[in-house]
Every structure is written in C-alpha cells, then in structure tokens.
Design an enzyme around this catalytic site. Structure first.
Site, PDB file in Angstrom:
ATOM      1  N   GLU A   1       0.842  -1.183   0.000  1.00  0.00           N
ATOM      2  CA  GLU A   1       0.000   0.000   0.000  1.00  0.00           C
ATOM      3  C   GLU A   1       0.885   1.243   0.000  1.00  0.00           C
ATOM      4  O   GLU A   1       1.871   1.313   0.733  1.00  0.00           O
ATOM      5  CB  GLU A   1      -0.854   0.062   1.266  1.00  0.00           C
TER       6      GLU A   1
ATOM      7  N   HIS B   1      -3.368  -6.942  10.552  1.00  0.00           N
ATOM      8  CA  HIS B   1      -4.224  -7.923   9.877  1.00  0.00           C
ATOM      9  C   HIS B   1      -4.104  -9.308  10.504  1.00  0.00           C
ATOM     10  O   HIS B   1      -3.681 -10.260   9.847  1.00  0.00           O
ATOM     11  CB  HIS B   1      -3.844  -8.025   8.394  1.00  0.00           C
TER      12      HIS B   1
ATOM     13  N   ASN C   1      -5.411  -6.776   1.745  1.00  0.00           N
ATOM     14  CA  ASN C   1      -6.139  -6.415   2.962  1.00  0.00           C
ATOM     15  C   ASN C   1      -7.300  -7.388   3.150  1.00  0.00           C
ATOM     16  O   ASN C   1      -8.019  -7.693   2.207  1.00  0.00           O
ATOM     17  CB  ASN C   1      -6.662  -4.993   2.855  1.00  0.00           C
TER      18      ASN C   1
END
Length: 547
Positions: free
Chosen positions: A403, A488, A526
C-alpha cells in the site's frame, strides 16, 4: 493484479521541535492507513444491556465484519439475536463535539486501557512520539504478545472503526492458497459481490485522483513504482468519495483530509456502523450490549449454552457478571479474541471436546512497514488524505503487495511510506498458560524476515532507480523496518480444521466461528472483504441447514 479485481527536512518557518510536538501523534497513526458527526447517522446501541438470566436464540460475540454479517442474516431469517461487544458503542460526542479523537491529538478515547499511547510509528527525527493518556476503554488496542504487537479495533463495528478502509478482493488465481477448501467459483460469483455491495465499496475517480492535492503523495508513489517497472493499482475503499471531494472543496467538515483514521473517522468513512449494523438495526430483531466481555461458554444442562459475561465500566473494571443462556453461539471476536477465548475454554475444561487445531494457523498477513526519503523535487504534499487508494504489485515475482500509505502531518515531509502485505509462510499458535491464566502466542520477531525480504524486492529497486534511501527514524534508532506489528491478524481457528468447512466447531452442535480466525494467516491483500465474503457464505449454509 488488475484494476478490476483490485478495484526529511524541516519546512521553512516551522521549527523542528514544533514539528515533532505538533505532528508526531499523527505520524504514529497515519499508516493504517457547522455539521453533526456522521459516524452513526441515527444508529444507537441497545437502550438496556442484556440482563442476567436472559435466554437468546442466537448470541454473537463481537460486532466486527463476521459478527455483523451473521447477525444481519440471522435476523433477516427471523431469528432474534443478541450481540455482545467488549468495546464501547461510540455513539456519543466528546467534549470537542466529535465522537472520535483526531489522529494528531490522541486522548483517552484513543487507546484501549493504556496510560501511554503505543503508536505504530514510534519515532521521528530521533524524537519519541508516544504520550501519556488517561486509561480508558478507547478505540484502538495495541495488544502485545511475545514478538509482535497486534492492533485491533475496540467498539461496536470492530476493526472497521480503525482500519484504512482499503477494500480489496484477492486475485482469483491466489484464492486457492488462501482458502483451499472453499469453492472459488461460488466466492467470486456470489459472496465477494455480496460483501462488496454490503460494505459500500467504491473506487476513486481516476481523474480526480490525478488532480487532487490530497493524493500528491500517492502520485509520487505511482511515479516511482512505474519508473522501476512495477504496476500501480487503484484500490477500492469504503469511503464516501463524494464527501471527500466536498472536503477538498471546503464545503463540509474535513475528515479524511484532517488525517482521521486510526482512532476513528467522524464523517466520510463507511464503517460497519453505516452499513451492516445500520441494516441490523432496521430488522428490529437484534440488540447490542457494548462493554460486555464473554468469559465462559459451557453446555447448558437443558440444551444450548450457558454464557458468563462481564459488564465493564470505561475504566475496564468488571461491574457485574451475568449468566445468560443461548441456543447457538457465534464466535466473532476477531482472530485474536476468538482464538484466545477458544483456547482458554478448551484448556480449562469448559469446552473440552474442541479439537487440537484450536489456536493453530495464526499469521500476520505478512505485514511489514517502511519509509523512504525522497528528493526535494518529489514533495509528497502538506495535505494528505488518510484513506489509501493505491498499491504496488510484486506478488508473483517477489511475494509482496505494498500500500502507498499517507503521512498526513500537515507539513511537507518529502517522505513516502508503505505498508506491505507479503507471502510469509510462518504460522504461530495460541496456547494456554495455566499459571498466568491467559492465552499466549508463540510468534517470533525473526519470522518477519521473509516479509522484509519480499518488501525489499520492491523498495530496494525503487531506491536504486531514484537514488533515494530508506528512512531510519520511524521505528526506533537506525531501524528501517516496522517488523514488530500487524494490522491484519488471521487464523487461530482455521476453517475445515478447527471447524468444518462452514465454521461449525468440531465437538459441539450450535457453536460457530465466523470471523478472521477461520483464515489461515494470509489473504495476499487487505483481509476484511474476504472475512466478510466468507461469513456471507458460511451463514447462508448455516441458516439453510441448522435452523
């Protein structure tokens, strides 16, 4: 990945000390990523929490993605549901008139039961960034285990309150490695579209992206990626893009453009509060008890399950312990919460028939962070949207997807920042420490090395091409890599191992796992869209066969 699938110096006039004190808190948080606050839009927690002695057809432990899907679909099927949430409701403005604290100014709303913040970026220009705060049941938990800190949302809406909103569907060709026992054709034809629709996922207008000051940092990241031969991808998100355009125009209160993200977003972000939970309320069949923590689940003599629940105050102390009975129980406390609870229930004899897969298969989604110091001719912008919208793909060649993350400090930093998701093979296990009376995780910091190596396949090449260097002042003294954390967490009650292929726990009828604990450690992107889609798949089967 296709677009369709993926849908250092001082600034003049600003002293170094002012820069640190004024923006340090924001630097620690930004990676993740006239009008009344829109965070709840009329949604409220239950007027009265669940009472001791209550009997409920379905009890959902947690209000994050999996729990919200389960509650909605059960209610739509005519089942009365009660949800319990360890965190607060987040439906009441503070003294500043806002529900959520600003990322630049953490306060007692910001962290879960801490007297000092523990921000993902701990340092800047040699100065520590953390500050003392009042101990309260705040929105972000930095839970520390041996070798890793796991960041989790606390409140009605779970992780949707505090994540960066990047709503990514994995490439179909990668799905077999994510959930090998799940039918990919069904997921991509039915459940991923259902999840994306329910979450309100949308993609930024590319023309606006190219012109908006708040995405200059992402355009610099795109340029550097493409100059080194990496594809740049627009990534969908759960933000109201029309609202963000109005923010940029100055016609509504700023939210993403005020750096709001890690401690909640007051306006434009479509958290679960505005999507699934709003629909849950409309059914009239679901109630929610915030500040309630499940401690024990055991088979009830007359059928169903006896559940002990501690009601908490905002200092984290138990004010009363309640005993309720539930016909069916859905574990949706997040990967860590569900895993810790189940490991404890098995070890202490509350649920001894749970199998030996409980606690296994936990991973960090390969998270690792880094920053780069750009040249003066590559400014990244004073105003940066806190919602990431672009990524760099090197998954096939190097095992990394990065990202392009914001550093919305309010001044120019000439810095590019990244959160990488990598193909890390290491998996940890939760076990029960009887002497301490708690679950522990056996993760080792050294296991992050494959993630660092994968991220380096992108950023070493970019640095060579651009003649730039890594930042060494973000995670400690002369430390390049943020290898101490994950945003995560996944696994701990893996699908088709700890459960059957639809989340039913082995050994007990009427107990289910329906959150990220089902996913074995990595999603390649994600994870929250995959968690939502898997929950949609599983609850559909459970309703059809178990009710």
């Amino acid at each position: 990945m296709s677009d369709a699938t993926m849908q250092g110096s001082e600034t003049k006039g600003v002293s170094r000390r002012r820069f640190i004190t004024g923006t340090g808190s924001l630097l620690g948080a930004a990676a993740i990523v006239g009008h009344a606050p829109r965070a709840w839009a009329g949604v409220r927690a239950a007027a009265a929490p669940i009472g001791s002695g209550a009997h409920v057809p379905a009890l959902v432990i947690g209000t994050g993605y999996g729990g919200s899907v389960a509650a909605l679909r059960l209610a739509e099927a005519g089942v009365d549901v009660h949800m319990v949430e360890m965190g607060m409701a987040w439906d009441t403005p503070g003294a500043d008139g806002k529900i959520f604290a600003n990322t630049t100014r953490p306060d007692d709303r910001s962290f879960w039961l801490r007297t000092r913040t523990k921000q993902p970026l701990s340092n800047f220009l040699g100065f520590p960034l953390d500050k003392n705060v009042n101990c309260r049941t705040g929105i972000l938990d930095a839970e520390e285990f041996g070798g890793i800190t796991v960041y989790q949302g606390r409140g009605v809406g779970g992780g949707s309150l505090v994540n960066g909103g990047m709503a990514v569907t994995p490439r179909r060709e990668n799905f077999g490695a994510i959930l090998p026992t799940v039918n990919a054709a069904e997921m991509y034809a039915t459940y991923y579209p259902r999840a994306n629709s329910g979450l309100g996922v949308g993609t930024i207008d590319p023309a606006w992206f190219d012109s908006a000051d708040c995405y200059q940092y992402a355009r610099v990241g795109r340029k550097h990626a493409q100059r080194s031969g990496f594809p740049f991808l627009f990534v969908p998100a759960v933000y109201d893009w029309d609202y963000m355009k109005q923010e940029a125009a100055g016609t509504v209160p700023r939210s993403a453009l005020d750096g709001e993200i890690l401690y909640g977003n007051n306006h434009g972000k479509k958290s679960l509060q505005k999507t699934y939970i709003e629909r849950i309320r409309a059914t009239g069949r679901v109630t929610i008890s915030p500040l309630h923590k499940v401690t024990t689940v055991t088979p009830a003599p007359g059928g169903g399950y006896t559940v002990l629940i501690d009601q908490l105050n905002t200092g984290g102390q138990t004010t009363v312990t309640k005993t309720v009975t539930a016909d069916k129980v859905f574990f949706a406390a997040g990967s860590v919460g569900t895993s810790k609870l189940l490991v404890g229930l098995k070890a202490t004899g509350a649920l001894p028939l749970l199998n030996d897969e409980i606690g296994r298969g936990w991973g960090d989604n390969g998270n690792v962070m880094c920053g780069r110091a750009n040249h003066l001719w590559d400014p990244t912008g004073k105003v940066q949207s806190s919602i990431p919208t672009g990524g760099i793909d090197n998954w096939d060649a190097g095992g990394a997807f990065a990202e392009i993350a914001p550093l919305p400090t309010g001044i120019e930093t000439w810095a590019s920042f990244y959160l990488s998701i990598t193909k890390n093979p290491h998996r940890a296990r939760f076990t029960w420490n009887a002497a301490a009376g708690k679950a522990e995780l056996d993760w080792q910091t050294a296991w992050k090395q494959p993630s660092i190596d994968a991220a380096k396949t992108i950023f070493d090449k970019i640095n060579r091409k651009e003649g730039t260097i890594y930042r060494t002042d973000l995670f400690g003294t002369y430390k390049i890599w943020g290898d101490h954390l994950t945003y995560h967490p996944l696994g701990g009650a893996v699908l088709d191992k700890a459960t059957d292929n639809h989340g039913r726990l082995h050994g007990y009828s009427g107990l289910y796992v329906i959150d990220g604990a089902l996913i074995p450690g990595n999603t390649s992107v994600n994870p929250f869209v995959t968690i939502t889609a898997l929950a949609e798949r599983n609850i559909e089967r459970i309703i059809a066969t178990d009710l």
